[in-house]
Design an enzyme around this catalytic site. Structure first.
Site, mmCIF file in Angstrom:
data_model
loop_
_atom_site.group_PDB
_atom_site.id
_atom_site.type_symbol
_atom_site.label_atom_id
_atom_site.label_comp_id
_atom_site.label_asym_id
_atom_site.label_seq_id
_atom_site.Cartn_x
_atom_site.Cartn_y
_atom_site.Cartn_z
ATOM 1 N N LYS A 111 47.167 48.976 30.483
ATOM 2 C CA LYS A 111 45.873 49.014 29.796
ATOM 3 C C LYS A 111 45.997 48.859 28.281
ATOM 4 C CE LYS A 111 42.909 51.070 33.218
ATOM 5 N NZ LYS A 111 41.885 52.025 33.593
ATOM 6 N N LYS A 193 45.511 44.095 41.752
ATOM 7 C CA LYS A 193 44.616 44.975 42.534
ATOM 8 C C LYS A 193 43.145 44.689 42.218
ATOM 9 C CE LYS A 193 43.731 49.056 39.818
ATOM 10 N NZ LYS A 193 43.243 50.389 39.884
ATOM 11 N N LYS A 196 37.489 47.024 38.712
ATOM 12 C CA LYS A 196 36.113 47.012 38.223
ATOM 13 C C LYS A 196 35.948 46.059 37.052
ATOM 14 C CE LYS A 196 35.321 51.875 39.133
ATOM 15 N NZ LYS A 196 35.417 53.200 38.522
HETATM 16 P P1 ATP Z 1 39.616 50.053 38.504
HETATM 17 O O1 ATP Z 1 41.088 49.822 38.462
HETATM 18 O O2 ATP Z 1 38.929 49.303 39.569
HETATM 19 O O3 ATP Z 1 38.976 49.872 37.159
HETATM 20 P P2 ATP Z 1 40.148 52.779 38.445
HETATM 21 O O4 ATP Z 1 41.311 53.038 39.310
HETATM 22 O O5 ATP Z 1 40.451 52.606 37.013
HETATM 23 O O6 ATP Z 1 39.348 51.551 38.946
HETATM 24 P P3 ATP Z 1 38.341 54.898 39.423
HETATM 25 O O7 ATP Z 1 36.990 54.393 39.638
HETATM 26 O O8 ATP Z 1 38.352 56.239 38.805
HETATM 27 O O9 ATP Z 1 39.117 53.969 38.424
HETATM 28 O O10 ATP Z 1 39.095 54.921 40.797
HETATM 29 C C1 ATP Z 1 38.591 55.667 41.870
HETATM 30 C C2 ATP Z 1 39.573 55.685 42.983
HETATM 31 O O11 ATP Z 1 39.746 54.372 43.525
HETATM 32 C C3 ATP Z 1 40.970 56.147 42.591
HETATM 33 O O12 ATP Z 1 41.429 57.091 43.542
HETATM 34 C C4 ATP Z 1 41.815 54.899 42.638
HETATM 35 O O13 ATP Z 1 43.137 55.184 43.011
HETATM 36 C C5 ATP Z 1 41.122 54.087 43.717
HETATM 37 N N1 ATP Z 1 41.327 52.639 43.552
HETATM 38 C C6 ATP Z 1 41.019 51.877 42.477
HETATM 39 N N2 ATP Z 1 41.304 50.578 42.692
HETATM 40 C C7 ATP Z 1 41.809 50.516 43.961
HETATM 41 C C8 ATP Z 1 42.272 49.435 44.800
HETATM 42 N N3 ATP Z 1 42.267 48.188 44.367
HETATM 43 N N4 ATP Z 1 42.705 49.734 46.051
HETATM 44 C C9 ATP Z 1 42.690 51.013 46.506
HETATM 45 N N5 ATP Z 1 42.265 52.066 45.783
HETATM 46 C C10 ATP Z 1 41.822 51.840 44.522
#
Ligand code: ATP
Ligand code: LTN
Length: 329
Positions: A111, A193, A196
């Site tokens: 990040k 992965k 968002k």
């Molecule tokens: P992103 O990477 O999409 O911006 P994030 O991980 O930063 O999302 P959160 O919204 O807080 O932020 O994530 C919520 C949950 O979703 C966490 O438990 C994270 O591990 C899970 N998660 C995020 N992306 C994935 C993915 N591609 N596959 C499986 N689980 C995921």
């Protein structure tokens, strides 16, 4: 009953990765355990946020929690910033963590992109996450695979402080990861992965997407040229990712899916997957629309914060005493 804690950031676009990796387990766990689900707005400001949008996104996630089936009678649902103990314990955890540990976090490296101009919050974020969990004496933390390293750090902090201040300082938590869905990949690039923040809308399916958008994203999803529906992450990451989504929604094994599509091309498989995902998300969208602008939603969050504070306050007090805060009167 074990205590469960998890959190989701209010940053919009909650997608299939978030749902299959984490949120789906939240719902399953609430019938067996004592569950606490948080909307982590303090984590969200580790990157710049528009204040108005942030407030909206907090309610969006709260409504989504309820729409997927989290029941506020069974689980506590609340907003992180409304319980001051998170920031207070976060500071104590920060002071018990080395900068080296934080600089080694792969999420920070990704990040920050190596730039010194990023906010310090991005670096210390894992100590706040540790505090979120430890503040509730949580034993189980359901999350996606990408959070493994942060859970490990949480355990390290807890064990280190137990050693320093006595075993009863913290409960040492365990991560809980899904068998199918712990890591859902981007539909346009199965090597990164689903996220968002990706700019290509078709890289993800958000839980509130219209049926047409779902169809477009799946039909356009990157696969390979040999046309055989077979699970092989190494050589066929695109179709394997779609099979993971298929398996997570139908509870079918990869073997069963392979058999079902033997002799068929990707077209038939994708068309079926479109219907499976559309059917799974339709009731979520409907329930979300009902609740998002209701008074009930605010009442649930207010009540959740009260219940969360009642658990957090004695834990924070216990740790503050150990650390030596306050004075004898
Ligand atoms: P992103 O990477 O999409 O911006 P994030 O991980 O930063 O999302 P959160 O919204 O807080 O932020 O994530 C919520 C949950 O979703 C966490 O438990 C994270 O591990 C899970 N998660 C995020 N992306 C994935 C993915 N591609 N596959 C499986 N689980 C995921
Ligand atoms: N870091 C997580 C969100 C998060 C969390 C938590 C998850 C913040 N605090 C406590 C579980 C427990 C993420 O970015 N997905």
């Amino acid at each position: 009953m074990a205590r469960v804690f998890s959190g989701v950031q209010p940053t919009g676009n909650i997608h299939l990765g978030n749902y299959l990796g984490a949120l789906k387990q939240f719902v399953e766990l609430q019938d067996q355990e004592e569950c606490i689900y948080c909307i982590v707005d303090e984590h969200a400001i580790t990157v710049p946020q528009d204040p108005k949008e942030l407030r909206e996104h907090v309610l969006d996630v709260a409504a989504l929690y309820l729409a997927i089936g989290i029941d506020p009678k069974k689980s506590i649902v609340f907003v992180q910033s409304q319980v001051s103990g998170h920031a207070e314990l976060g500071w104590i955890c920060t002071c018990n963590t080395s900068t080296g540990e934080l600089f080694r976090m792969t999420q920070f490296k990704a990040k920050s992109g190596g730039k010194e101009s990023v906010g310090t919050g991005l670096l210390v974020y894992p100590t706040l996450m540790a505090a979120d969990i430890l503040l509730y004496d949580a034993e189980i933390v359901p999350v996606g695979n990408d959070q493994k390293q942060h859970i490990e750090l949480t355990r390290d902090i807890a064990q280190r402080m137990n050693f320093k201040y006595g075993d009863d300082c913290f409960v040492v938590p365990d991560g809980r990861f899904m068998k199918a869905g712990a890591r859902i990949m981007a539909l346009d690039d199965p090597t990164s992965k689903m996220s968002k923040s990706a700019t290509n809308e078709l890289s993800r399916i958000s839980l509130l997407d219209e049926p047409n958008k779902i169809k477009k994203a799946i039909m356009k999803a990157t696969t390979d040229s040999d046309g055989v529906v077979k699970f092989d992450i190494e050589n066929k990451p695109g179709i394997s990712n779609l099979m993971t989504i298929y398996a997570a929604f139908t509870d079918m094994s990869f073997d069963e899916i392979e058999k079902k599509y033997e002799g068929h091309g990707y077209g038939d498989f994708k068309k079926d997957l479109v219907v499976i995902v559309q059917d799974a998300l339709a009731p979520i969208r409907e329930r979300y629309e009902e609740i998002r602008h209701s008074d009930e939603l605010i009442e649930i969050l207010e009540d959740g914060a009260k219940r969360a504070r009642a658990i957090a306050e004695p834990v924070l007090k216990r740790v503050q005493d150990k650390v030596g805060f306050g004075y004898d009167k």
